[in-house]
Design a protein around this motif. Sequence first.
Motif, PDB file in Angstrom:
ATOM      1  N   MET A 105       0.833  -1.211   0.000  1.00  0.00           N
ATOM      2  CA  MET A 105       0.000   0.000   0.000  1.00  0.00           C
ATOM      3  C   MET A 105       0.865   1.258   0.000  1.00  0.00           C
ATOM      4  O   MET A 105       0.564   2.241  -0.677  1.00  0.00           O
ATOM      5  CB  MET A 105      -0.920  -0.005   1.227  1.00  0.00           C
ATOM      6  CG  MET A 105      -1.974  -1.099   1.238  1.00  0.00           C
ATOM      7  SD  MET A 105      -3.151  -0.962  -0.117  1.00  0.00           S
ATOM      8  CE  MET A 105      -2.584  -2.304  -1.192  1.00  0.00           C
ATOM      9  N   VAL A 106       1.955   1.234   0.751  1.00  0.00           N
ATOM     10  CA  VAL A 106       2.864   2.384   0.776  1.00  0.00           C
ATOM     11  C   VAL A 106       3.497   2.602  -0.593  1.00  0.00           C
ATOM     12  O   VAL A 106       3.636   3.734  -1.072  1.00  0.00           O
ATOM     13  CB  VAL A 106       3.955   2.186   1.852  1.00  0.00           C
ATOM     14  CG1 VAL A 106       5.028   3.262   1.740  1.00  0.00           C
ATOM     15  CG2 VAL A 106       3.329   2.215   3.239  1.00  0.00           C
ATOM     16  N   VAL A 121      -6.333  12.090  -3.160  1.00  0.00           N
ATOM     17  CA  VAL A 121      -6.275  11.092  -4.229  1.00  0.00           C
ATOM     18  C   VAL A 121      -5.600   9.818  -3.716  1.00  0.00           C
ATOM     19  O   VAL A 121      -6.036   8.695  -4.008  1.00  0.00           O
ATOM     20  CB  VAL A 121      -5.538  11.662  -5.453  1.00  0.00           C
ATOM     21  CG1 VAL A 121      -5.332  10.584  -6.510  1.00  0.00           C
ATOM     22  CG2 VAL A 121      -6.296  12.840  -6.031  1.00  0.00           C
ATOM     23  N   LEU A 122      -4.537   9.981  -2.953  1.00  0.00           N
ATOM     24  CA  LEU A 122      -3.855   8.811  -2.394  1.00  0.00           C
ATOM     25  C   LEU A 122      -4.798   8.021  -1.496  1.00  0.00           C
ATOM     26  O   LEU A 122      -4.833   6.779  -1.552  1.00  0.00           O
ATOM     27  CB  LEU A 122      -2.626   9.257  -1.590  1.00  0.00           C
ATOM     28  CG  LEU A 122      -1.563  10.066  -2.333  1.00  0.00           C
ATOM     29  CD1 LEU A 122      -0.415  10.387  -1.398  1.00  0.00           C
ATOM     30  CD2 LEU A 122      -1.070   9.327  -3.556  1.00  0.00           C
ATOM     31  N   GLU A 132      -7.781  -0.882   4.642  1.00  0.00           N
ATOM     32  CA  GLU A 132      -8.605  -0.414   5.750  1.00  0.00           C
ATOM     33  C   GLU A 132      -8.573   1.108   5.811  1.00  0.00           C
ATOM     34  O   GLU A 132      -7.551   1.745   5.542  1.00  0.00           O
ATOM     35  CB  GLU A 132      -8.077  -1.012   7.065  1.00  0.00           C
ATOM     36  CG  GLU A 132      -8.915  -0.660   8.272  1.00  0.00           C
ATOM     37  CD  GLU A 132      -8.308  -1.211   9.550  1.00  0.00           C
ATOM     38  OE1 GLU A 132      -7.226  -1.851   9.440  1.00  0.00           O
ATOM     39  OE2 GLU A 132      -8.887  -0.992  10.622  1.00  0.00           O
ATOM     40  N   ALA A 133      -9.720   1.710   6.180  1.00  0.00           N
ATOM     41  CA  ALA A 133      -9.846   3.172   6.137  1.00  0.00           C
ATOM     42  C   ALA A 133      -8.821   3.854   7.044  1.00  0.00           C
ATOM     43  O   ALA A 133      -8.158   4.819   6.644  1.00  0.00           O
ATOM     44  CB  ALA A 133     -11.260   3.581   6.528  1.00  0.00           C
ATOM     45  N   GLN A 134      -8.658   3.358   8.250  1.00  0.00           N
ATOM     46  CA  GLN A 134      -7.716   3.975   9.184  1.00  0.00           C
ATOM     47  C   GLN A 134      -6.278   3.861   8.674  1.00  0.00           C
ATOM     48  O   GLN A 134      -5.510   4.826   8.718  1.00  0.00           O
ATOM     49  CB  GLN A 134      -7.848   3.331  10.559  1.00  0.00           C
ATOM     50  CG  GLN A 134      -6.950   3.958  11.626  1.00  0.00           C
ATOM     51  CD  GLN A 134      -7.162   3.330  12.985  1.00  0.00           C
ATOM     52  OE1 GLN A 134      -8.003   2.431  13.141  1.00  0.00           O
ATOM     53  NE2 GLN A 134      -6.419   3.790  13.971  1.00  0.00           N
ATOM     54  N   ALA A 140      -1.701   7.655   3.600  1.00  0.00           N
ATOM     55  CA  ALA A 140      -1.846   8.837   2.747  1.00  0.00           C
ATOM     56  C   ALA A 140      -1.231  10.070   3.415  1.00  0.00           C
ATOM     57  O   ALA A 140      -0.524  10.855   2.765  1.00  0.00           O
ATOM     58  CB  ALA A 140      -3.321   9.081   2.444  1.00  0.00           C
ATOM     59  N   ASP A 141      -1.460  10.239   4.698  1.00  0.00           N
ATOM     60  CA  ASP A 141      -0.877  11.385   5.413  1.00  0.00           C
ATOM     61  C   ASP A 141       0.645  11.308   5.425  1.00  0.00           C
ATOM     62  O   ASP A 141       1.343  12.307   5.171  1.00  0.00           O
ATOM     63  CB  ASP A 141      -1.402  11.423   6.846  1.00  0.00           C
ATOM     64  CG  ASP A 141      -2.891  11.744   6.916  1.00  0.00           C
ATOM     65  OD1 ASP A 141      -3.408  12.321   5.944  1.00  0.00           O
ATOM     66  OD2 ASP A 141      -3.521  11.410   7.942  1.00  0.00           O
TER      67      ASP A 141
END
Length: 249
Positions: A105-106, A121-122, A132-134, A140-141
């Motif tokens: 994911m990263v 967008v990320l 997972e949303a969290q 993304a942050d």
Amino acid sequence: MATLYDTLGVPAHATDDEIKRAYRKAAMKWHPDRNHGAEDVARAAFQEIKDAYAILSDAGQREVYDTVYAEQMREWEAEHMRRQRTQAEREAVARAADEAAYAAMVSIAIRFADQGHNRDVLFGVLLGRQCEAQRAAQIADSVAALQAARRDEAHAAQKAQRASRTGKRAQTAEAGADEREPQEPAQETGAAPTASKRTAGQTEAQATPHDTPHSNRANHARRDESASDVHPASTLGNLWFQFLNGLKF
């Protein structure tokens, strides 16, 4: 895992007298007649105490119990170790899979960030990849902050390079200006010693205002010698004049 010794509250190496005293104390504490309102709990505890004392108060049964219990404890400990080892292996596999999914994911987030996409967008891309949303928000942050830091570092490096080039051009211009400056005439350099000599001569003349005739003749002779040293033609002229005077006499 509670033992019969734990039920009576004595250690495994307790003596017969210690086991008897412990039984009497525990029986009085958990006798149903002494626990009004909790007769069922007291009755069950009292029965366990009687069973434990019946085995431990008999030497033969106690020896069998110790042997069986020791073997059971060894088996229980071995089974417990196997369960712990299996659980640790499962946790390691799950942790490795989770770390691999996180790294994937990263990597996806970094790839989209390098293309110029912002944090929102990320986040959306990661959600679309079943993240997972969290975790998607965290990745993304972090990636957006990293990308911003890289841009700031690149801008700072470019600014430093421009400043360095500007400084080098300024130094080159100053060096060229110094080379184009006019030089002072060489005559002025040679005039200074003459003036110094002239001043020294005046000082010497002023220092001896009262010269004797002898000193005047000596000074006149020194001036003639100096003049002859400086002007060779004058020296020859003087010799020729003396020769002519000699012919007259």
